[in-house]
Design an enzyme around this catalytic site. Sequence first.
Site, short mmCIF file in Angstrom:
data_model
loop_
_atom_site.label_atom_id
_atom_site.label_comp_id
_atom_site.label_asym_id
_atom_site.label_seq_id
_atom_site.Cartn_x
_atom_site.Cartn_y
_atom_site.Cartn_z
N HIS A 185 47.26 -43.34 107.40
CA HIS A 185 46.61 -42.65 108.29
C HIS A 185 46.80 -41.05 108.34
O HIS A 185 45.93 -40.51 108.71
CB HIS A 185 47.05 -43.24 109.71
CG HIS A 185 46.50 -44.48 110.14
ND1 HIS A 185 47.29 -45.17 110.93
CD2 HIS A 185 45.22 -44.96 110.03
CE1 HIS A 185 46.31 -46.36 111.33
NE2 HIS A 185 45.45 -46.14 110.90
N GLU A 413 44.97 -60.76 87.54
CA GLU A 413 46.15 -59.80 88.17
C GLU A 413 47.34 -60.33 87.35
O GLU A 413 48.34 -59.53 87.37
CB GLU A 413 46.42 -60.65 89.59
CG GLU A 413 45.26 -60.23 90.34
CD GLU A 413 45.70 -60.54 91.82
OE1 GLU A 413 46.06 -59.81 92.76
OE2 GLU A 413 45.59 -61.86 91.86
N ASP A 437 48.41 -55.01 90.64
CA ASP A 437 49.12 -56.45 90.12
C ASP A 437 49.15 -56.53 88.81
O ASP A 437 50.02 -57.08 87.93
CB ASP A 437 48.54 -57.60 90.95
CG ASP A 437 49.47 -57.90 92.22
OD1 ASP A 437 50.54 -57.49 92.31
OD2 ASP A 437 48.79 -58.04 93.14
N CYS A 481 38.68 -54.18 91.34
CA CYS A 481 38.89 -53.64 92.69
C CYS A 481 40.22 -52.92 92.99
O CYS A 481 40.62 -52.80 94.31
CB CYS A 481 38.74 -54.78 93.65
SG CYS A 481 39.96 -56.14 93.42
#
Length: 556
Positions: A185, A413, A437, A481
């Site tokens: 945040h 991964e 990963d 991604c």
Amino acid sequence: MTVAGVGVSPGIGHGPVYVLTASVPEPPEGATYVGEADEEKARAHAALEKVAADLEARGVRAGGEAKDVLAAQALMARDPGLAVGVDALIDRGTAAERAVYDSFGTYRDLLTSAGGYLGERAADLDDIRDRTVAVLTGRTMPGVPDVAAEPYVLVARDLAPADTALLSKDVVAAFVTEEGGPTSHTAILARAMGVPAVVAARGATGLTPGVRVLVDGAAGTVTVEPGEREVAAARRRSEAREQALRAATGPGGTSDGHAVPLLANLGGPGEVKAALANGAEGVGLYRTEFLFLDRKQPPTGAEQETAYRAVLEAFPGGKVVVRTLDAGADKPLAFLPAQGEEPNPALGERGLRMFRVYPEVMAEQLDALARAAEGLPARLQVMAPMVATVEEATWFTEACRARGLTSAGVMIEVPAAALRAGDLAAAVDFFSIGTNDLAQYTFAADRQVGALSALQDAWQPALLDLIALAVGEHGRPCGVCGEAAADPVLACVLVGLGVATLSMSAPSLPAVRAGLAGHTLAQCRAAAEAARAQSTAAGARAAARAALPRLAALGL
């Protein structure tokens, strides 16, 4: 002297350092109370409600994205499950402040183990916990004081939305934190405020208060006592970068017309607005864990359908890639217990492996996805995490086909999947590489261990080699991604390796779009070849940058 971190909000900030060190002490272990349990519970509930109301009020005053962020935090404070946990501890004699502290700790562990976007929400829980403990113990709530007449650089271990939401760039020249990541945040609000920010800057809280620093929110650097010329040069680079980002519009692609769809990574429907604002052409990774965490029972099919449909409706005609639940092992869920003790959770029952144990959970998720896509023009693609073998890939694809889901893929991964991508291609429709990963398993380096962060560097040549193998010549489109795609230099290299689509956090999209638009496909391929020819991550990065001449001019 320069402190290095991760730039998460571009721009240049220059001013004196203010180090935020205030904290709320941890309540003593074993703390008990005098009186009735019901009275102690009422005291705890009142404190949680006071904090929730304060967060809401701050959000209303701040407006914009901060209002949504603080409203979400208020919901955390009012979570019925949290109240149940607090009450249970009080029933066992634990004082309200310690019960609150321990209950938040349980939630924190769940989010931290999830990693990525959800992991970065753990700092929000810490802030709500500290504010509640402060109310219960009569201490002053944490906060950022008005410390200077000129804009200052706010430095902290981490920053809470409640502290930063009411600030502005007229007060703060830049944010610098030792913790956090691109989706924390601190990063989200800094970008919304237009304030430069650098996170994960180790040693930053050791800076001398009052010393003047130059913060480069694009490069991720904090320079101590810079000269006037250095400050002026940095501002010129920042202006050039902003001009380049404004000029780069439309679909992603290289300067010679090679299309590279630029997609967004989403952690829930609430992130759609930012994705669209930054020009996302679709979704390359829709994480569905947000629906399942912190529950005693899995979400209903109707709940899931609503959440999936909200994102599919936002991208008519676009691609939306949904990752099925990635739970188990280091992301434990109460309703999906492992079959036995797992001494090494990273290598345990996770992702698709957990679905093999609980196929009914996968069936309900796939059914909900199929219903959500009915009648919509978005192109839904569904992929499974932690796939290592052809047998696993085939099982998942058949389950998708049985429900009318026509595009089934797998995450790459683990090294086994990259090495045998040609075999997997016969069983699925597409691949998506999760670089975080893949790095973890390639280098035997736990992604949660900060001391091993150098082995998580996506520029490691061995990792680039595995990506090249996964892309291969098997006739299946392969995207990336992992957040490696958010680096404009590495994005060009990935395209040069043959990656078809790039997906990243929404604020990273403009810079990647500009970087690709400044180079031809041939230059991207040359940069990829140069990077793979190196033996170190630093060498690969430098070689790629040298092969991409427009990046420096673009300020990227």
